[in-house]
Design a protein around this motif. Structure first.
Motif, PDB file in Angstrom:
ATOM      1  N   ARG A   1       6.840   3.653 -12.138  1.00  0.00           N
ATOM      2  CA  ARG A   1       6.493   2.278 -12.965  1.00  0.00           C
ATOM      3  C   ARG A   1       6.002   1.233 -12.284  1.00  0.00           C
ATOM      4  O   ARG A   1       6.288   0.986 -11.381  1.00  0.00           O
ATOM      5  CB  ARG A   1       7.710   2.168 -13.973  1.00  0.00           C
ATOM      6  N   HIS A   2       5.121   0.489 -12.927  1.00  0.00           N
ATOM      7  CA  HIS A   2       4.551  -0.681 -12.579  1.00  0.00           C
ATOM      8  C   HIS A   2       5.538  -1.717 -12.689  1.00  0.00           C
ATOM      9  O   HIS A   2       6.285  -1.736 -13.903  1.00  0.00           O
ATOM     10  CB  HIS A   2       3.232  -0.822 -13.158  1.00  0.00           C
TER      11      HIS A   2
ATOM     12  N   GLY B   1       0.725  -1.294   0.010  1.00  0.00           N
ATOM     13  CA  GLY B   1       0.168  -0.097  -0.235  1.00  0.00           C
ATOM     14  C   GLY B   1       0.915   1.376   0.054  1.00  0.00           C
ATOM     15  O   GLY B   1       0.516   2.233  -0.703  1.00  0.00           O
ATOM     16  N   VAL B   2       1.966   1.290   0.974  1.00  0.00           N
ATOM     17  CA  VAL B   2       2.924   2.452   0.956  1.00  0.00           C
ATOM     18  C   VAL B   2       3.575   2.483  -0.586  1.00  0.00           C
ATOM     19  O   VAL B   2       3.544   3.703  -0.865  1.00  0.00           O
ATOM     20  CB  VAL B   2       3.807   2.393   2.131  1.00  0.00           C
ATOM     21  N   TRP B   3       3.815   1.446  -0.879  1.00  0.00           N
ATOM     22  CA  TRP B   3       4.729   1.499  -2.425  1.00  0.00           C
ATOM     23  C   TRP B   3       3.707   2.025  -3.496  1.00  0.00           C
ATOM     24  O   TRP B   3       4.192   2.854  -4.124  1.00  0.00           O
ATOM     25  CB  TRP B   3       4.999   0.256  -2.683  1.00  0.00           C
ATOM     26  N   MET B   4       2.299   1.824  -3.421  1.00  0.00           N
ATOM     27  CA  MET B   4       1.156   2.285  -4.341  1.00  0.00           C
ATOM     28  C   MET B   4       1.264   3.683  -4.253  1.00  0.00           C
ATOM     29  O   MET B   4       1.157   4.325  -5.215  1.00  0.00           O
ATOM     30  CB  MET B   4      -0.136   1.561  -4.317  1.00  0.00           C
ATOM     31  N   LEU B   5       1.183   4.149  -2.909  1.00  0.00           N
ATOM     32  CA  LEU B   5       1.118   5.653  -2.923  1.00  0.00           C
ATOM     33  C   LEU B   5       2.107   6.390  -3.021  1.00  0.00           C
ATOM     34  O   LEU B   5       2.175   7.200  -3.743  1.00  0.00           O
ATOM     35  CB  LEU B   5       0.775   5.757  -1.160  1.00  0.00           C
ATOM     36  N   TRP B   6       3.422   5.855  -2.820  1.00  0.00           N
ATOM     37  CA  TRP B   6       4.705   6.500  -3.267  1.00  0.00           C
ATOM     38  C   TRP B   6       4.793   6.546  -4.828  1.00  0.00           C
ATOM     39  O   TRP B   6       5.185   7.558  -5.432  1.00  0.00           O
ATOM     40  CB  TRP B   6       5.871   5.553  -2.684  1.00  0.00           C
ATOM     41  N   ARG B   7       4.436   5.512  -5.379  1.00  0.00           N
ATOM     42  CA  ARG B   7       4.605   5.424  -6.936  1.00  0.00           C
ATOM     43  C   ARG B   7       3.661   6.321  -7.466  1.00  0.00           C
ATOM     44  O   ARG B   7       3.905   7.220  -8.535  1.00  0.00           O
ATOM     45  CB  ARG B   7       4.355   4.053  -7.356  1.00  0.00           C
ATOM     46  N   ALA B   8       2.258   6.508  -7.104  1.00  0.00           N
ATOM     47  CA  ALA B   8       1.354   7.536  -7.535  1.00  0.00           C
ATOM     48  C   ALA B   8       1.700   8.910  -7.385  1.00  0.00           C
ATOM     49  O   ALA B   8       1.614   9.643  -8.145  1.00  0.00           O
ATOM     50  CB  ALA B   8      -0.059   7.231  -6.671  1.00  0.00           C
ATOM     51  N   LEU B   9       2.472   9.093  -6.142  1.00  0.00           N
ATOM     52  CA  LEU B   9       3.065  10.417  -6.075  1.00  0.00           C
ATOM     53  C   LEU B   9       4.289  10.854  -6.896  1.00  0.00           C
ATOM     54  O   LEU B   9       4.684  12.159  -7.060  1.00  0.00           O
ATOM     55  CB  LEU B   9       3.300  10.795  -4.412  1.00  0.00           C
TER      56      LEU B   9
ATOM     57  N   ILE C   1      -4.384   8.935  -9.229  1.00  0.00           N
ATOM     58  CA  ILE C   1      -5.377   9.231  -8.209  1.00  0.00           C
ATOM     59  C   ILE C   1      -5.907   7.953  -7.608  1.00  0.00           C
ATOM     60  O   ILE C   1      -5.962   7.904  -6.552  1.00  0.00           O
ATOM     61  CB  ILE C   1      -6.280  10.310  -8.696  1.00  0.00           C
ATOM     62  N   LEU C   2      -6.347   7.307  -8.456  1.00  0.00           N
ATOM     63  CA  LEU C   2      -6.867   6.052  -8.129  1.00  0.00           C
ATOM     64  C   LEU C   2      -5.920   5.030  -7.374  1.00  0.00           C
ATOM     65  O   LEU C   2      -6.048   4.334  -6.249  1.00  0.00           O
ATOM     66  CB  LEU C   2      -7.579   5.053  -9.291  1.00  0.00           C
ATOM     67  N   GLU C   3      -4.749   4.899  -7.944  1.00  0.00           N
ATOM     68  CA  GLU C   3      -3.724   4.212  -7.284  1.00  0.00           C
ATOM     69  C   GLU C   3      -3.202   4.885  -6.048  1.00  0.00           C
ATOM     70  O   GLU C   3      -3.078   3.889  -4.814  1.00  0.00           O
ATOM     71  CB  GLU C   3      -2.520   4.054  -8.249  1.00  0.00           C
ATOM     72  N   GLY C   4      -3.193   6.047  -5.676  1.00  0.00           N
ATOM     73  CA  GLY C   4      -2.928   6.685  -4.552  1.00  0.00           C
ATOM     74  C   GLY C   4      -3.888   6.249  -3.417  1.00  0.00           C
ATOM     75  O   GLY C   4      -3.362   5.807  -2.232  1.00  0.00           O
ATOM     76  N   VAL C   5      -5.312   6.330  -3.724  1.00  0.00           N
ATOM     77  CA  VAL C   5      -6.244   6.224  -2.823  1.00  0.00           C
ATOM     78  C   VAL C   5      -6.245   4.940  -2.275  1.00  0.00           C
ATOM     79  O   VAL C   5      -6.399   4.421  -1.201  1.00  0.00           O
ATOM     80  CB  VAL C   5      -7.725   6.715  -3.707  1.00  0.00           C
TER      81      VAL C   5
END
Length: 236
Positions: free
Chosen positions: A134-135, A122-130, A215-219
């Motif tokens: 890359r996936h 979850g933290v990784w997804m938030l960091w990547r969104a900000l 935005i979706l990924e960060g949320v």
């Protein structure tokens, strides 16, 4: 609805126990094999009850950019890990019992590891969104493995009972059919989550697609990390 599912599971579970008893006494594998398809129904119904990381799966897929085929692969990976980890615990119960098992049907150590790893995802997804990262190619499968580390208690019960009757193969066969049923339910959750994301993107048509995706990924990442922390803190 929930009570109906519980009663349905209980009925099938008692039938499984009866079939294993008959097999251990009479050795009629043909009769047992004819009963095995019920394991698929059992697994599908069991996966509809609370748990099985459905929320984790839906949150991750709603916030990622994976397509339906990879979403199905993630759900299958989760199902396989969820059932097979219970089989392994049963088979290796003697060396693991003092390390991983706290009560019948639970593995607190594995549950905490699963929640911690999902929190990191979850933290990784938030960091990547900000950071517009890359996936990674096999990230989804990793999420499936991490979410599936919480073992299936009913698989553990069936395996333990079959082993106590001296026919572990029967428990493994039923676990495999259960896994198919769990995968069917989780695959439906995966497809619905991906379709929801697509509808949401379509709703915001005209706005930069990449911005919406971030935005979706960060949320989703924030929600995933929050759920993991809450579960660890509450011990549930």
């Amino acid at each position: 609805m929930f009570q109906i599912l519980i009663e349905f599971q209980r009925t099938i579970y008692l039938a499984v126990g009866a079939q294993i008893k008959l097999l251990s006494v009479g050795g009629d594998w043909l009769a047992f094999m004819s009963f095995l398809p019920m394991g698929i129904v059992f697994g599908a119904a069991h996966a509809l009850t609370p748990g099985h990381s459905k929320a984790v799966l839906a949150t991750y897929l709603a916030g990622s950019d994976v397509k339906v085929p990879r979403g199905l692969l993630v759900s299958i990976t989760l199902s396989f890990t969820h059932v097979m980890i219970a089989v392994l615990i049963a088979v290796l119960s003697l060396p693991l019992v003092s390390i991983a098992l706290g009560s019948v049907g639970r593995a607190p150590l594995l549950e905490d590891i699963s929640r911690g790893l999902l929190g990191l995802i979850g933290v990784w997804m938030l960091w990547r969104a900000l950071s517009h990262g890359r996936h990674h190619k096999h990230e989804g499968e990793a999420v499936g493995v991490m979410a599936g580390l919480i073992p299936c208690p009913l698989t553990l019960f069936v395996m333990t009972f079959a082993m106590s009757r001296g026919i572990p193969g029967a428990g493994i066969l039923f676990a495999i059919t259960m896994m198919v049923g769990v995968a069917l339910t989780l695959s439906c959750v995966a497809v619905l989550s991906i379709l929801f994301r697509k509808r949401l993107v379509d709703f915001f048509a005209g706005k930069p697609l990449e911005t919406i995706s971030r935005i979706l990924e960060g949320v989703a990442g924030l929600a995933l990390a929050g759920v993991a922390v809450w579960q660890i803190m509450s011990g549930s």
